[in-house]
Motif scaffolding. Structure first.
Motif, mmCIF file in Angstrom:
data_model
loop_
_atom_site.group_PDB
_atom_site.id
_atom_site.type_symbol
_atom_site.label_atom_id
_atom_site.label_comp_id
_atom_site.label_asym_id
_atom_site.label_seq_id
_atom_site.Cartn_x
_atom_site.Cartn_y
_atom_site.Cartn_z
ATOM 1 N N UNK A 78 11.666 -22.539 106.738
ATOM 2 C CA UNK A 78 10.251 -22.905 106.724
ATOM 3 C C UNK A 78 10.124 -24.401 106.517
ATOM 4 N N UNK A 79 8.925 -24.907 106.778
ATOM 5 C CA UNK A 79 8.679 -26.326 106.583
ATOM 6 C C UNK A 79 8.728 -26.660 105.085
ATOM 7 N N UNK A 80 9.167 -27.881 104.776
ATOM 8 C CA UNK A 80 9.228 -28.322 103.389
ATOM 9 C C UNK A 80 9.175 -29.847 103.353
ATOM 10 N N UNK A 81 9.020 -30.389 102.157
ATOM 11 C CA UNK A 81 9.011 -31.837 101.949
ATOM 12 C C UNK A 81 10.184 -32.183 101.056
ATOM 13 N N UNK A 82 10.906 -33.246 101.427
ATOM 14 C CA UNK A 82 11.987 -33.715 100.549
ATOM 15 C C UNK A 82 11.680 -35.153 100.156
ATOM 16 N N UNK A 83 12.101 -35.497 98.961
ATOM 17 C CA UNK A 83 11.900 -36.835 98.418
ATOM 18 C C UNK A 83 13.260 -37.419 98.081
ATOM 19 N N UNK A 84 13.579 -38.554 98.679
ATOM 20 C CA UNK A 84 14.821 -39.265 98.379
ATOM 21 C C UNK A 84 14.540 -40.390 97.394
ATOM 22 N N UNK A 85 15.457 -40.633 96.483
ATOM 23 C CA UNK A 85 15.368 -41.725 95.530
ATOM 24 C C UNK A 85 16.001 -42.966 96.159
ATOM 25 N N UNK A 86 15.228 -44.056 96.248
ATOM 26 C CA UNK A 86 15.676 -45.287 96.904
ATOM 27 C C UNK A 86 15.450 -46.465 95.959
ATOM 28 N N UNK A 87 16.436 -47.355 95.873
ATOM 29 C CA UNK A 87 16.305 -48.525 94.998
ATOM 30 C C UNK A 87 15.361 -49.564 95.620
ATOM 31 N N UNK A 88 14.496 -50.130 94.795
ATOM 32 C CA UNK A 88 13.545 -51.170 95.216
ATOM 33 C C UNK A 88 14.120 -52.574 95.088
ATOM 34 N N UNK A 89 15.183 -52.693 94.327
ATOM 35 C CA UNK A 89 15.799 -53.999 94.042
ATOM 36 C C UNK A 89 17.282 -53.789 93.784
ATOM 37 N N UNK A 90 18.007 -54.864 93.663
ATOM 38 C CA UNK A 90 19.410 -54.765 93.262
ATOM 39 C C UNK A 90 19.456 -54.272 91.819
ATOM 40 N N UNK A 91 20.257 -53.247 91.586
ATOM 41 C CA UNK A 91 20.391 -52.661 90.252
ATOM 42 C C UNK A 91 21.753 -53.074 89.700
ATOM 43 N N UNK A 92 21.743 -53.712 88.540
ATOM 44 C CA UNK A 92 22.998 -54.135 87.918
ATOM 45 C C UNK A 92 23.612 -52.995 87.115
ATOM 46 N N UNK A 93 24.923 -53.030 86.981
ATOM 47 C CA UNK A 93 25.655 -52.062 86.166
ATOM 48 C C UNK A 93 25.013 -51.941 84.790
ATOM 49 N N UNK A 94 24.924 -50.723 84.269
ATOM 50 C CA UNK A 94 24.360 -50.377 82.955
ATOM 51 C C UNK A 94 22.836 -50.447 82.898
ATOM 52 N N UNK A 95 22.171 -50.681 84.016
ATOM 53 C CA UNK A 95 20.706 -50.700 84.058
ATOM 54 C C UNK A 95 20.184 -49.282 84.239
ATOM 55 N N UNK A 96 19.116 -48.950 83.513
ATOM 56 C CA UNK A 96 18.491 -47.645 83.695
ATOM 57 C C UNK A 96 17.629 -47.661 84.953
ATOM 58 N N UNK A 97 17.732 -46.615 85.755
ATOM 59 C CA UNK A 97 16.893 -46.469 86.931
ATOM 60 C C UNK A 97 15.574 -45.842 86.511
ATOM 61 N N UNK A 98 14.481 -46.351 87.064
ATOM 62 C CA UNK A 98 13.154 -45.867 86.699
ATOM 63 C C UNK A 98 12.318 -45.631 87.953
ATOM 64 N N UNK A 99 11.247 -44.861 87.766
ATOM 65 C CA UNK A 99 10.385 -44.443 88.852
ATOM 66 C C UNK A 99 8.963 -44.361 88.325
ATOM 67 N N UNK A 100 7.996 -44.720 89.106
ATOM 68 C CA UNK A 100 6.592 -44.509 88.723
ATOM 69 C C UNK A 100 6.268 -43.063 89.075
ATOM 70 N N UNK A 101 5.926 -42.253 88.062
ATOM 71 C CA UNK A 101 5.678 -40.842 88.292
ATOM 72 C C UNK A 101 4.403 -40.660 89.107
ATOM 73 N N UNK A 102 4.535 -40.047 90.248
ATOM 74 C CA UNK A 102 3.389 -39.705 91.100
ATOM 75 C C UNK A 102 3.709 -38.439 91.880
#
Length: 103
Positions: A78-102
């Motif tokens: 059936x039809x569905x929607x998938x959401x991929x997580x994509x980086x907005x900027x260069x992420x340095x080692x040990x940095x926490x990844x964050x997302x605006x919840x929507x």
């Protein structure tokens, strides 16, 4: 073989809330890290990426939304929607990844 997280990420204690996703190495801007959520009808399914990423008003990742039809994927009938997580900027080692919840 299924891996719940890409090799570049780990889960550990967050300064934001509970547990969070952290970079194990530098990750370039525009990197697709994998599926964070699937929405099938009204059911929303979180993957480990979606379940452990914390909110920020100034996020370093976004969710890219894709509408999938059963013609694209013969495993889901059936039809569905998938959401991929994509980086907005260069992420340095040990940095926490964050997302605006929507949704």
């Amino acid at each position: 073989m299924y891996k719940p997280l890409p090799d570049s990420l780990t889960i550990r204690t967050s300064g934001i809330e509970g547990l969070g996703l952290f970079a194990k190495k530098n990750i370039p801007e525009g990197t697709t890290l994998g599926i964070s959520h699937l929405k099938i009808n009204s059911m929303l399914i979180r993957t480990p990426l979606g379940g452990f990423i914390n909110h920020s008003d100034t996020p370093n990742c976004i969710k890219s939304k894709y509408f999938m039809t059963n013609a694209n994927d013969i495993k889901i009938k059936q039809d569905y929607t998938k959401y991929d997580l994509v980086t907005l900027e260069n992420i340095e080692e040990d940095t926490e990844l964050t997302l605006k919840y929507t949704f």
